[in-house]
Motif scaffolding. Structure first.
Motif, PDB file in Angstrom:
ATOM      1  N   LEU A 120       0.833  -1.211   0.000  1.00  0.00           N
ATOM      2  CA  LEU A 120       0.000   0.000   0.000  1.00  0.00           C
ATOM      3  C   LEU A 120       0.864   1.256   0.000  1.00  0.00           C
ATOM      4  N   VAL A 121       1.990   1.205   0.713  1.00  0.00           N
ATOM      5  CA  VAL A 121       2.925   2.337   0.685  1.00  0.00           C
ATOM      6  C   VAL A 121       3.517   2.482  -0.716  1.00  0.00           C
ATOM      7  N   TYR A 122       3.807   1.360  -1.374  1.00  0.00           N
ATOM      8  CA  TYR A 122       4.289   1.417  -2.758  1.00  0.00           C
ATOM      9  C   TYR A 122       3.251   2.061  -3.671  1.00  0.00           C
ATOM     10  N   ASP A 123       1.973   1.803  -3.420  1.00  0.00           N
ATOM     11  CA  ASP A 123       0.918   2.412  -4.236  1.00  0.00           C
ATOM     12  C   ASP A 123       0.906   3.925  -4.108  1.00  0.00           C
ATOM     13  N   LEU A 124       1.420   4.437  -2.995  1.00  0.00           N
ATOM     14  CA  LEU A 124       1.529   5.883  -2.829  1.00  0.00           C
ATOM     15  C   LEU A 124       2.738   6.447  -3.563  1.00  0.00           C
ATOM     16  N   GLY A 125       3.588   5.569  -4.104  1.00  0.00           N
ATOM     17  CA  GLY A 125       4.767   6.001  -4.838  1.00  0.00           C
ATOM     18  C   GLY A 125       5.964   6.271  -3.945  1.00  0.00           C
ATOM     19  N   VAL A 126       5.977   5.686  -2.766  1.00  0.00           N
ATOM     20  CA  VAL A 126       7.048   5.919  -1.802  1.00  0.00           C
ATOM     21  C   VAL A 126       7.879   4.647  -1.672  1.00  0.00           C
ATOM     22  N   GLY A 127       9.203   4.802  -1.598  1.00  0.00           N
ATOM     23  CA  GLY A 127      10.081   3.689  -1.281  1.00  0.00           C
ATOM     24  C   GLY A 127      10.527   2.851  -2.455  1.00  0.00           C
ATOM     25  N   ARG A 168      16.348   1.284  -4.624  1.00  0.00           N
ATOM     26  CA  ARG A 168      16.808  -0.103  -4.491  1.00  0.00           C
ATOM     27  C   ARG A 168      17.147  -0.448  -3.038  1.00  0.00           C
ATOM     28  N   ARG A 169      17.854   0.447  -2.379  1.00  0.00           N
ATOM     29  CA  ARG A 169      18.255   0.204  -0.985  1.00  0.00           C
ATOM     30  C   ARG A 169      17.028   0.111  -0.074  1.00  0.00           C
ATOM     31  N   THR A 170      16.049   0.972  -0.293  1.00  0.00           N
ATOM     32  CA  THR A 170      14.830   0.968   0.515  1.00  0.00           C
ATOM     33  C   THR A 170      14.025  -0.310   0.297  1.00  0.00           C
ATOM     34  N   ILE A 171      13.979  -0.784  -0.938  1.00  0.00           N
ATOM     35  CA  ILE A 171      13.233  -2.008  -1.235  1.00  0.00           C
ATOM     36  C   ILE A 171      13.876  -3.200  -0.535  1.00  0.00           C
TER      37      ILE A 171
END
Length: 189
Positions: A154-161, A164-167
């Motif tokens: 859901l945070v990815y759907d907001l376009g955050v994170g 590469r390091r964060t993932i």
């Protein structure tokens, strides 16, 4: 809807004044038609083939087709790939388990099974502590992982994170937190 309105408007105009439509466009059609050849031609002729000849042509074509990529081409160290697929697997396990248990609960009286809450609680209560905890962990870990990784998606759907390091870090955090959460839910709750 707009195409229907345009078509309806054009038909109304032609119906209201048919001679204007035909006289304006007929001359254009008469000029265009002799200048261009509007007949369709087929540059290649077809021939009848026996089924054996057709199969041999198809076999030759299959040999020259490119091979589609398989899961083996992906890098297994990419944790976001693993986290995404495990999110789908845990969701499918819960969905399938709900359907299986719901169906079993509905047919239980017909076949003589005892799936009432009291019967299930008595059966699980009679198990040794380690086995009980292991069974609870088998239910608790997928729940914790699906919950945490679903929140991550859901945070990815907001376009955050999406760095590469964060993932990679987020993937390891989700795996660790889900194991800790599963152990907590299984043994301390």
């Amino acid at each position: 809807m707009i195409a229907q309105r345009l078509g309806t408007t054009a038909l109304r105009r032609v119906a209201g004044n048919p001679s204007a439509f035909f006289t304006n466009n007929f001359a254009k059609l008469a000029l265009i038609s002799p200048l261009s050849n509007n007949t369709q031609t087929r540059p290649v002729t077809t021939q009848k083939l026996t089924p054996a000849d057709g199969d041999s042509i198809l076999a030759k074509q299959r040999l020259s087709r490119p091979v589609s990529p398989h899961l083996d081409i992906y890098d297994k160290s990419q944790t976001y790939f693993g986290g995404s697929i495990w999110n789908r697997i845990t969701g499918s396990i819960f969905s399938g388990g709900l359907y299986v248990f719901g169906s079993a609960y509905l047919i239980a009286p017909l076949v003589g099974w005892h799936l009432e809450s009291a019967s299930i609680a008595a059966a699980v209560g009679a198990l040794p502590f380690a086995l009980k905890g292991g069974l609870k962990f088998l239910l608790a870990w997928p729940f914790a992982f699906h919950c945490l990784n679903g929140t991550r998606h859901l945070v990815y759907d907001l376009g955050v994170g999406f760095q590469r390091r964060t993932i990679v870090q987020g993937g390891w955090y989700v795996w660790g937190a889900s194991i800790v959460g599963g152990v907590y839910l299984a043994f301390f709750l």
